[in-house]
Write a protein that holds these residues in place. Sequence first.
Motif, PDB file in Angstrom:
ATOM      1  N   MET A 159      89.018 -19.115   9.306  1.00 53.24           N
ATOM      2  CA  MET A 159      88.248 -18.126   8.546  1.00 53.24           C
ATOM      3  C   MET A 159      88.744 -16.702   8.748  1.00 53.24           C
ATOM      4  O   MET A 159      88.225 -15.769   8.134  1.00 53.24           O
ATOM      5  CB  MET A 159      86.777 -18.201   8.959  1.00 53.24           C
ATOM      6  CG  MET A 159      86.090 -19.506   8.610  1.00 53.24           C
ATOM      7  SD  MET A 159      85.938 -19.702   6.818  1.00 53.24           S
ATOM      8  CE  MET A 159      84.780 -18.380   6.438  1.00 53.24           C
ATOM      9  N   CYS A 160      89.746 -16.504   9.604  1.00 61.49           N
ATOM     10  CA  CYS A 160      90.153 -15.143   9.968  1.00 61.49           C
ATOM     11  C   CYS A 160      90.728 -14.361   8.789  1.00 61.49           C
ATOM     12  O   CYS A 160      90.435 -13.178   8.618  1.00 61.49           O
ATOM     13  CB  CYS A 160      91.151 -15.192  11.114  1.00 61.49           C
ATOM     14  SG  CYS A 160      90.382 -15.613  12.707  1.00 61.49           S
ATOM     15  N   THR A 161      91.553 -15.015   7.981  1.00 64.44           N
ATOM     16  CA  THR A 161      92.148 -14.307   6.843  1.00 64.44           C
ATOM     17  C   THR A 161      91.070 -13.859   5.863  1.00 64.44           C
ATOM     18  O   THR A 161      91.062 -12.704   5.409  1.00 64.44           O
ATOM     19  CB  THR A 161      93.168 -15.210   6.120  1.00 64.44           C
ATOM     20  OG1 THR A 161      94.212 -15.546   7.031  1.00 64.44           O
ATOM     21  CG2 THR A 161      93.760 -14.494   4.913  1.00 64.44           C
ATOM     22  N   GLU A 162      90.144 -14.747   5.558  1.00 61.64           N
ATOM     23  CA  GLU A 162      89.068 -14.406   4.637  1.00 61.64           C
ATOM     24  C   GLU A 162      88.232 -13.251   5.165  1.00 61.64           C
ATOM     25  O   GLU A 162      87.883 -12.324   4.416  1.00 61.64           O
ATOM     26  CB  GLU A 162      88.174 -15.632   4.420  1.00 61.64           C
ATOM     27  CG  GLU A 162      87.011 -15.385   3.473  1.00 61.64           C
ATOM     28  CD  GLU A 162      86.155 -16.624   3.253  1.00 61.64           C
ATOM     29  OE1 GLU A 162      84.971 -16.460   2.914  1.00 61.64           O
ATOM     30  OE2 GLU A 162      86.678 -17.745   3.432  1.00 61.64           O
ATOM     31  N   ARG A 163      87.925 -13.266   6.455  1.00 58.20           N
ATOM     32  CA  ARG A 163      87.121 -12.195   7.045  1.00 58.20           C
ATOM     33  C   ARG A 163      87.870 -10.865   7.035  1.00 58.20           C
ATOM     34  O   ARG A 163      87.274  -9.808   6.804  1.00 58.20           O
ATOM     35  CB  ARG A 163      86.718 -12.559   8.469  1.00 58.20           C
ATOM     36  CG  ARG A 163      85.785 -13.756   8.576  1.00 58.20           C
ATOM     37  CD  ARG A 163      84.403 -13.414   8.048  1.00 58.20           C
ATOM     38  NE  ARG A 163      83.478 -14.520   8.218  1.00 58.20           N
ATOM     39  CZ  ARG A 163      82.179 -14.454   7.999  1.00 58.20           C
ATOM     40  NH1 ARG A 163      81.647 -13.319   7.583  1.00 58.20           N
ATOM     41  NH2 ARG A 163      81.406 -15.505   8.171  1.00 58.20           N
ATOM     42  N   CYS A 164      89.168 -10.902   7.302  1.00 60.08           N
ATOM     43  CA  CYS A 164      89.954  -9.662   7.273  1.00 60.08           C
ATOM     44  C   CYS A 164      90.001  -9.080   5.862  1.00 60.08           C
ATOM     45  O   CYS A 164      89.901  -7.859   5.680  1.00 60.08           O
ATOM     46  CB  CYS A 164      91.364  -9.924   7.786  1.00 60.08           C
ATOM     47  SG  CYS A 164      91.481 -10.063   9.587  1.00 60.08           S
TER      48      CYS A 164
END
Length: 211
Positions: A159-164
């Motif tokens: 989920m890190c890319t989406e959150r960034c």
Amino acid sequence: MLGEVGVDRAFRVAFDYHASPRRLTPFMIPLDRSSPLFGTIRVLMRLCRPTGDPRAQIDLAVELGRSVSLHSVKCPMATVDLLNKLKVKHGQQWENIRIDIHSCSMNPQVWTGLQKKHANVFLSLSTVINGRSNNMNALIAACPSDRILIESDFNDINMCTERCIEMLNVVARAKGWHVEEEWLDDVAASDWGIVRRLEANWKAFRDGGKN
């Protein structure tokens, strides 16, 4: 770089740090018991395990010229006090490293005072933490364009890319920066969008006084 280390007034002791999911006890470490400096200063690893006073680690970061990711939760004035003492202790060497207060939740007025005294301090923001705050847009507005960073601060790598990207869009709207749709070489700084600006900020934070 070093990180993350910092101060935390909300930290609760876990029954078992290695358990998943981790269950927390109601017990907190009192501010006046954790550090001879001013209170709850301790290393916070990603598992949120308290392992000691971070001053020695930050001293080493200064000695080696390494950037620092700083954790600060509900301890704004304690954090300011820490940075002020470190600046006095290390003098010019302090200016040669960069400090990022990650998922910074400080009051915008506190941040404004801090950034005036510490030109080497950055802040990064995440939707998972800062999205809960009514101060988020004011904090973005208060931060100089060359000292703002973003992050996911999320415990699932998927989920890190989406959150960034979520946080990137929030900052772009607040700062009035466009989001690049393609990557072009040799773009004038006056025409940079948010991705190039964040890239430049990240390199400045990462490289410290070497830039």
